[in-house]
Design an enzyme around this catalytic site. Structure first.
Site, PDB file in Angstrom:
ATOM      1  N   THR A 209      20.516  19.012  58.834  1.00  0.00           N
ATOM      2  CA  THR A 209      19.669  17.939  58.469  1.00  0.00           C
ATOM      3  C   THR A 209      18.566  19.013  59.900  1.00  0.00           C
ATOM      4  O   THR A 209      18.559  19.590  60.364  1.00  0.00           O
ATOM      5  CB  THR A 209      21.251  16.803  59.060  1.00  0.00           C
ATOM      6  OG1 THR A 209      20.391  15.840  59.655  1.00  0.00           O
ATOM      7  CG2 THR A 209      21.838  17.766  60.358  1.00  0.00           C
ATOM      8  N   ASN A 210      18.371  18.080  60.731  1.00  0.00           N
ATOM      9  CA  ASN A 210      16.941  17.979  61.768  1.00  0.00           C
ATOM     10  C   ASN A 210      17.348  16.793  62.867  1.00  0.00           C
ATOM     11  O   ASN A 210      18.694  16.228  63.177  1.00  0.00           O
ATOM     12  CB  ASN A 210      16.281  17.941  60.514  1.00  0.00           C
ATOM     13  CG  ASN A 210      15.581  16.295  60.485  1.00  0.00           C
ATOM     14  OD1 ASN A 210      15.628  15.100  61.104  1.00  0.00           O
ATOM     15  ND2 ASN A 210      15.759  16.443  59.256  1.00  0.00           N
ATOM     16  N   ARG A 211      16.587  17.512  63.915  1.00  0.00           N
ATOM     17  CA  ARG A 211      17.054  16.249  65.495  1.00  0.00           C
ATOM     18  C   ARG A 211      16.490  15.099  65.392  1.00  0.00           C
ATOM     19  O   ARG A 211      16.473  15.042  65.879  1.00  0.00           O
ATOM     20  CB  ARG A 211      15.929  17.542  65.702  1.00  0.00           C
ATOM     21  CG  ARG A 211      16.460  19.098  66.359  1.00  0.00           C
ATOM     22  CD  ARG A 211      15.846  19.409  67.450  1.00  0.00           C
ATOM     23  NE  ARG A 211      16.392  21.005  67.669  1.00  0.00           N
ATOM     24  CZ  ARG A 211      16.762  21.728  67.767  1.00  0.00           C
ATOM     25  NH1 ARG A 211      18.045  21.018  68.490  1.00  0.00           N
ATOM     26  NH2 ARG A 211      17.152  23.197  68.015  1.00  0.00           N
ATOM     27  N   ALA A 276      12.686  11.974  58.286  1.00  0.00           N
ATOM     28  CA  ALA A 276      12.314  13.183  58.855  1.00  0.00           C
ATOM     29  C   ALA A 276      13.310  13.616  57.889  1.00  0.00           C
ATOM     30  O   ALA A 276      14.524  13.776  57.716  1.00  0.00           O
ATOM     31  CB  ALA A 276      13.155  14.010  59.823  1.00  0.00           C
TER      32      ALA A 276
END
Ligand code: CTP
Length: 394
Positions: A209-211, A276
């Site tokens: 995943t991402n932030r 995102a």
């Protein structure tokens, strides 16, 4: 279109001579397009008949703290959830005192306690009551708690005297209501927002995943809703709650987000693509937890589709806005995405800054169009959301 088109307002009428002017206030709000209901205190009903307001609002007037709705729901509670704002006109010294004390012993005060925001008060009374220290103190308390006070005007009064105490003109009251409620310039427009990260499973335990936390997308959904839009929010796992009044479509992976977009986009007027989206996903998802062992592991990733590109053809009338999270050459990279993805504009931010980008409540963005760019200062994400919506409307 009126400035209050579709806004839901209750006029709370207090028991003073100026009660008859509540009729004009109701009319003036309706002329701006507001949906208006009325609530009255028992003493207000000594001055004017509920029937007048019932005929004008085409709705029962709330008269009693004990009254129940058709399904035995409690009226003042239901109305409290319905209304966006209560305008108390006239607000007598007694009604102001009871509101300041947090009492709920009539239809107007009990409703005031069930509203999300403090009311807009339009006092009308004799000058001595208006300047009385207890009235001053009560108004101070109410202002402190967030109430808006539309000061009374000077002029001849019912008592035959003259001074400050006349109910403000309906036009003045409407102005203040418009200001309090903000613009409703996206009324009935269908706004589709994507927010948050996507998650791609490696196995039943681990994800890529991402932030992203989803704060910017949620702020956009909330701002569009406040401006009257019908908002759908397609979101990955969020760390913030979905705003009230927004239709949420939770998803996990990029492919699920694509499927939700394909369904929603054809009926959207505006797409705000703040999610995102993970650019890759593991080529294989292990059915069981992957066990540790070797010193090095190689993961094979496959590219996810670009959601903006692959849904481009679905709705040529939709205003499409993209976001670009960059760590270097922000303007140059964002401009390439603007062109490649065929967007109306792109909102670029440098996520390497501490006060902008992931997880924080502020953002510093550049809005890039084919014919120019605007650098906005550091603002809250809510203010950025409104700035983006202003440009969508242009
Ligand atoms: N986006 C998308 N589909 C993807 C990736 C991104 O629709 N698979 C959208 C994002 O929601 C955003 C815009 O495209 O509105 C730009 O996203 P960003 O991650 O900044 O750029 P990418 O196109 O992924 O390019 P890169 O990762 O090379 O910077």
């Amino acid at each position: 279109m009126g400035r209050l088109q579709g806004r839901r307002i209750v006029v709370g009428v207090g028991g003073g001579i100026a009660a008859y002017k509540a009729v004009e206030v109701v009319r003036a709000l309706q002329q701006e397009g507001a949906e208006v209901r009325a609530a009255m205190t028992p003493s207000a009903m000594a001055f004017i008949q509920p029937l007048t307001l019932e005929a004008l609002t085409r709705c029962t007037v709330l008269q009693d703290v004990m009254s129940l709705g058709p399904d035995k729901t409690i009226d003042h509670v239901e109305w409290g959830h319905w209304a966006e704002l209560m305008v108390v006109a006239p607000a007598t010294a007694d009604l102001i005192a009871r509101l300041a004390a947090g009492m709920g012993n009539d239809a107007v005060t009990s409703l005031a306690l069930c509203l999300e925001r403090m009311p807009l008060l339009c006092p009308a009374m004799e000058p001595r009551m208006w300047s009385h220290p207890m009235t001053r103190r009560n108004l101070h308390t109410l202002r402190d708690a967030g109430a808006i006070v539309v000061d009374p005007e000077e002029g001849p009064l019912a008592s035959g005297r003259s001074g400050v105490g006349r109910l403000a003109a309906p036009a003045t009251i409407v102005e203040r209501v418009c200001h309090a409620l903000g613009p409703h310039d996206l009324h009935a427009k269908r706004v589709l927002v994507t927010a948050g990260p996507t998650q791609e499973a490696l196995d039943p335990v681990r994800v890529i995943t991402n932030r992203s936390t989803g704060k910017m997308g949620v702020a956009l959904a909330e701002a569009a809703r406040a401006r009257g839009a019908v908002v759908t929010l397609i979101h990955g796992p969020l760390t913030v709650p979905v705003p009230a009044g927004v239709v949420a479509r939770p998803v996990t992976t990029a492919l699920q987000m694509l499927a939700a977009l394909e369904e929603e986009l054809p009926r959207a007027d505006v797409l705000l693509m703040a999610a995102a989206v993970s650019d890759w996903r593991p080529a294989e998802v292990a059915e069981q937890k992957r066990k540790k062992g070797a010193d090095q592991e190689t993961l094979t990733l496959v590219a996810n589709p670009d959601l903006l590109m692959s849904t481009r053809h679905l709705n040529p009338h939709c205003v499409r806005v993209g976001f670009a999270a960059e760590t270097e050459k922000v303007g140059e990279h964002a401009r390439q995405k603007l062109e490649r993805k065929g967007l109306k504009f792109i909102v670029a931010n440098d996520v390497s800054q501490a006060d902008a980008g992931f997880g924080v409540d502020t953002n510093r963005v550049t809005i890039i169009r084919a014919d120019g760019e605007e650098h906005l200062p550091l603002m809250t994400k809510t203010a950025v959301a409104h700035a983006i919506l202003d440009r969508v409307l242009r």
